[in-house]
Design an enzyme around this catalytic site. Structure first.
Site, short mmCIF file in Angstrom:
data_model
loop_
_atom_site.label_atom_id
_atom_site.label_comp_id
_atom_site.label_asym_id
_atom_site.label_seq_id
_atom_site.Cartn_x
_atom_site.Cartn_y
_atom_site.Cartn_z
CG HIS A 136 3.85 -6.28 5.74
ND1 HIS A 136 3.30 -6.73 6.92
CD2 HIS A 136 2.81 -6.00 4.93
CE1 HIS A 136 1.98 -6.71 6.83
NE2 HIS A 136 1.66 -6.25 5.63
CD GLU A 137 3.69 -4.06 1.54
OE1 GLU A 137 2.83 -4.71 0.90
OE2 GLU A 137 3.41 -3.39 2.55
CG HIS A 196 1.08 -9.02 1.52
ND1 HIS A 196 0.02 -9.69 2.08
CD2 HIS A 196 1.21 -7.85 2.21
CE1 HIS A 196 -0.49 -8.96 3.06
NE2 HIS A 196 0.22 -7.85 3.17
CG MET A 253 -1.00 -2.08 -2.93
SD MET A 253 -2.06 -2.91 -1.73
CE MET A 253 -2.62 -4.30 -2.71
CD GLU A 254 -0.71 -6.57 -0.43
OE1 GLU A 254 -1.80 -7.08 -0.11
OE2 GLU A 254 -0.30 -5.51 0.06
#
EC number: 3.4.11.-
Length: 944
Positions: free
Chosen positions: A382-383, A386, A348-349
């Site tokens: 990916h995070e 973000h 979770m970013e």
């Protein structure tokens, strides 16, 4: 839900003191708490929240008040160490929290009502004041609406003035949630954190706010376009460390023998779903970076053993890559990461405090596989993406969540390729994204990538947006867009977009404007919004049919259900090649066909469209061109680009599922795979034949199919035999992956030497005091195949290893292996274990049941199990669970059961998944009835 509250002036005055003097207020809270705790029993673990019914008329907050800054005090009342007494677990533990918040807001339109969000909180002590005049405003009523709005309504004695600035103070109490909001996580510490510790059971506090759980932690304007600064103070045990979005101001202020307070600097402007903090005994690993202080936190034993080193190393490199690519620095001077025992998603970013599931972040030399590094790198990329797409520039509303997740998935392709080029993941992941999206988007029950705001209102509807379409179709259309306008033009537009809209909220129309401007500057002649809206505002995608005799091409909405009627069409950019010559880019517009002569093949040459798979569409050809392509693949496959070798397989099989080509054409295409050594074609073949396996592994087709697959994979398996026999792996990452696939396919299809190898390695491991000499890369497939071809002894050995293992990646491998047994009674026992969080953590329930359902021996068991225990197993990731468990459904009886399930059960955010499963099952039934005999005959002929 908390009820409407009112308090005396004395209470209100007491809590105003908290906003004036932080430390004095904290001390007061501690004194009050110590007095209360002496006269009450510890709060028990909360039960699951019930689901409310009935939709209110208005789901969105009014825009007359705009929050600018929050000052939040939070006090989780927990002990980080569990003290157990005889026959009593967690005797000293409490599961509640308290706090207060002051939100400073601007009034853009006069109103006598304040609306914000609050869920499952006991809210009291409202104090409203003008920050322009210091004048207090009397609260006449406060009510927490008991519906899905979660509105906290505060009525005032008189109206707030347009243009005025105000503050609202609220105190609150709440209970810890289950993997959302503020929640606890229990774990065992292998090495005591302190010399006087005798018990290894530990507890930490973490948060998960996305999408709508910030309101469960403190009253707030819990919508993404209400960005504000957050200044947070956390009260916590002295032996713990608090982390939050912002930078720790000056260490921690000691309150008494038990408690201290950690204050954090105000954050940049951000949305409430990014609010985060943790309280734990975890320790950091520092990363080297020229400007940003990066710390990766984990359990002390994991930090000491160096399990965070790879994550710490790669984070700084990926951050540097993104800063260079976007020409915008990461917006804070610190970045914390933490590996949590429990997290509902892999990562979770949260701005400044990224949370990860520990099994997805930690890497242990000699235990984690080399391929685990790929997963870690992809997740961190990916995070971190973000931090720009989502955190810095945020979508206005959840209907455009693809602007967050699609961009993060897209940018991951390039970041990992830049910092770990040896992984060679970009092409593999471009195809993976494409194929995942194609599968879901070929149903009439799919949804547009970008929907209207009115269609996404409730929390359930918001959660439904976090699906394959958002992540994978979002990334795939961005690949197509970048190819269409050229990568440098795309990158220039994105840099401007991020720069101009930082700390603001956008929608996809704004993105199109920036792409259009950059395209115009490079002499582009396209209407970007018109082109791209055909891909984002419509469901599905087209199949382009090319006739290489006439040269004509036309498009049609691709659907598995051939009875569905659709008139949808798209602006399709076609990149094609004739043998070795690339065509110019050809546009196929809605309602038009390509000019005759455009795609004519001469002298027996073949034509290939969607070169390198940049387009979000499938391609069909006339039979003559298919024959030439198949011949080329069998004769010299390297004349066809690698990605297209995989795409030809995927297109052919899916065209056969949609009855656009004969199923024998798709099967004929697989003949070349016997001599193929590259990962991408093999991965596509295995994936697509997997559908045949699911449809026929309960029928007479399965025997000849197994024999064919066994014959096809034998050469590939033998090419790695020297490595495998010695439990070693090639140095090339792509070869490592294909080695694993070769073992999996060979053993699953009963190649004797493969089964013997797996059983021999596992038997050595089962010997008393035996060292695990199985290469970490091979453990997952060896464990599974040995358990599958073994009995009770092999299964119980894996279960015992699972219980004793402290390494999360090893536990994950063993957990998957437990689902591989063919013994129904063992699978039933394993499913029962998922109901006990002491055995299978809640976040792993969905994947464990899904693994069982993918086993032909466990599919019916899993289906009955989820219906019997839906209130527990369907609490998280229910959509994924339904998709997995119904994957084999292909009979009228199963369809009727599924329809009854969708009607009788409260599926919440999984409703869409259930209706997609119903449609897919109906398609499966028809396809099996029409193709079973032909497929059986083909496999029997090939293996005769």
């Amino acid at each position: 839900m908390s009820k409407s509250s009112s308090v005396t002036k004395a209470f209100a005055a007491a809590f105003v003191v908290l906003t004036v003097s932080a430390i004095a207020g904290i001390v007061t809270m501690v004194i009050l708490y110590n007095t209360q705790i002496a006269t009450m029993n510890p709060t028990p673990r909360p039960t699951f929240p019930s689901t409310t019914t009935g939709l209110p008329p208005v789901m969105r907050l009014p825009k007359n008040l705009v929050p600018e800054r929050y000052k939040v005090f939070l006090w989780p009342r927990f002990y980080s160490q569990i003290i157990e007494e005889v026959n009593v677990t967690s005797a000293n533990q409490t599961w509640h929290f308290s706090g207060n918040t002051t939100v400073y807001f601007h009034c853009v339109q006069g109103t006598s009502s304040i609306y914000l969000h609050s869920q499952n909180l006991d809210v009291y002590g409202p104090v409203v004041a003008s920050t322009d005049t210091d004048e207090g405003i009397r609260v006449t009523r406060m009510e927490n609406h008991q519906d899905q709005t979660n509105f906290l309504e505060i009525e005032l004695d008189y109206a707030l003035k347009t243009g005025g600035n105000y503050s609202l103070f609220l105190a609150f109490r709440g209970e810890l949630g289950y993997l959302d909001g503020m929640y606890s996580s229990l774990y065992k510490e292998g090495i005591p954190a302190h010399e006087d510790d005798t018990d290894t059971d530990r507890v930490l506090i973490a948060t998960q706010m996305e999408p709508t759980s910030a309101r469960k932690v403190f009253p707030c304007f819990d919508e993404p376009d209400f960005k504000a600064e957050f200044e947070v103070t956390i009260i916590h045990r002295r032996i713990t460390t608090a982390l939050a979005n912002g930078i720790n101001t000056d260490g921690a202020n000691i309150i008494d023998d038990d408690w201290k307070a950690t204050a954090f600097q105000p954050t940049p402007l951000m949305s409430t779903y990014l609010f985060a903090f943790t309280v734990s005994e975890f320790t950091p690993t520092r990363s080297s970076n020229h400007r940003v202080e990066i710390n990766t936190y984990a359990r002390p034993e994991a930090t000491a053993a160096g399990h965070t080193k790879y994550a710490a190393d790669i984070t700084g490199r990926i951050l540097n890559y993104f800063e260079g690519r976007f020409e915008i620095n990461y917006p804070q001077r610190k970045l914390d990461q933490i590996a949590l025992p429990d997290l509902i998603s892999a990562g979770m970013e949260n701005l400044g405090l990224i949370t990860y599931r520990e099994g997805a972040l930690l890497y242990e030399e000699g235990v984690s596989s080399l391929l685990d590094k790929e997963d870690i790198a992809e997740l961190i990329a990916h995070e971190l993406a973000h931090q720009w797409f989502g955190n810095l520039v945020t979508m206005k509303w959840w209907n455009d969540i693809w602007l967050n997740e699609g961009f993060a998935s897209y940018m991951t392709l390039y970041a990992v390729d830049a910092v770990e080029p040896d992984f060679k993941l970009k092409d593999v992941n471009i195809l993976n994204n494409l194929h995942y999206a194609f599968e879901a988007d070929a149903l009439a029950s799919s949804r547009p990538l970008s929907t209207s705001q009115g269609d996404v209102q409730t929390t359930s509807q918001i959660l439904e947006m976090f699906d394959i379409i958002t992540y994978y179709k979002g990334a795939a259309v961005l690949v197509m867009l970048a190819d269409l306008v050229d990568q440098p033009v795309f990158d220039k537009a994105i840099r401007r977009y991020l720069s101009d809209w930082q700390y603001k909220n956008t929608d996809q129309n704004i993105l199109w404007e920036y792409i259009q401007k950059a395209d115009d500057e490079s002499s582009g002649e396209r209407n970007i919004a018109e082109v791209m809206n055909s891909w984002t505002k419509q469901i599905g995608y087209p199949v382009i049919t090319i006739n290489t005799t006439s040269g004509e091409a036309f498009q049609k909405h691709f659907l598995f259900n051939d009875s569905a009627v659709s008139s949808l069409s798209w602006h399709v950019p076609i990149r094609a090649m004739r043998y070795t010559t690339l065509f110019r880019l050809i546009w196929l517009k809605p309602g038009e066909s390509a000019m005759k002569g455009e795609f004519v093949a001469t002298k027996g040459e073949w034509i290939l469209a969607n070169v390198n798979c940049t387009g979000y569409y499938r391609v069909n050809y006339n039979p003559e061109n298919w024959d030439r392509l198949i011949t080329q693949l069998q004769k010299d496959p390297r004349r066809i680009p690698l990605m297209n070798r995989g795409q030809l397989v995927d297109d052919a099989f899916n065209l056969a599922r949609a009855k656009l080509v004969n199923v024998t054409l798709a099967l004929n295409l697989t003949r070349f795979i016997r001599n193929e050594t590259e990962l991408i074609p093999w991965a596509a073949t295995i994936s697509n034949l997997g559908y045949f396996v699911r449809m026929f592994d309960r029928s007479e087709v399965y025997g000849p199919m197994q024999m064919y697959l066994r014959n096809q994979v034998k050469g590939l398996y033998n090419s790695f035999s020297n490595y495998t026999a010695n439990s070693t792996v090639p140095t090339d990452h792509s070869s490592q992956q294909i080695q694993i696939k070769a073992i999996d396919v060979a053993c699953s299809n009963e190649l004797p030497e493969c089964i013997e190898m797996a059983q021999h390695m596992y038997a050595d491991l089962m010997k008393i005091n035996s060292t695990n000499n199985i290469n970490p890369n091979l453990r997952s497939v060896i464990y599974c195949q040995a358990v599958a071809h073994g009995g009770k002894e092999e299964w119980e050995f894996a279960w015992d290893l699972y219980l004793r293992s402290s390494d999360v990646s090893e536990k994950d491998r063993l957990r998957r292996a437990l689902s591989c047994t063919k013994k129904i009674w063992l699978l039933s026992r394993y499913l029962d274990y998922t109901l006990d969080p002491e055995l299978i953590r809640m976040m792993e329930v969905t994947s464990s049941i899904s693994d069982v359902s993918r086993n032909v021996a466990g599919q019916a068991l899993a289906w009955n199990f989820i219906r019997a225990h839906w209130n527990y197993v369907g609490y998280w990731n229910a959509a994924r669970l339904i998709e997995a468990v119904t994957g084999r459904f292909s009979t009228q009886f199963e369809l009727k059961e599924l329809e009854r399930f969708a009607k009788d059960y409260d599926l919440g955010p999984a409703s869409s998944a259930a209706y997609q499963a119903i449609e897919q099952t109906a398609v499966n039934i028809q396809w099996v009835s029409e193709n079973k005999d032909v497929i059986l005959e083909w496999f029997e002929r090939e293996t005769a």
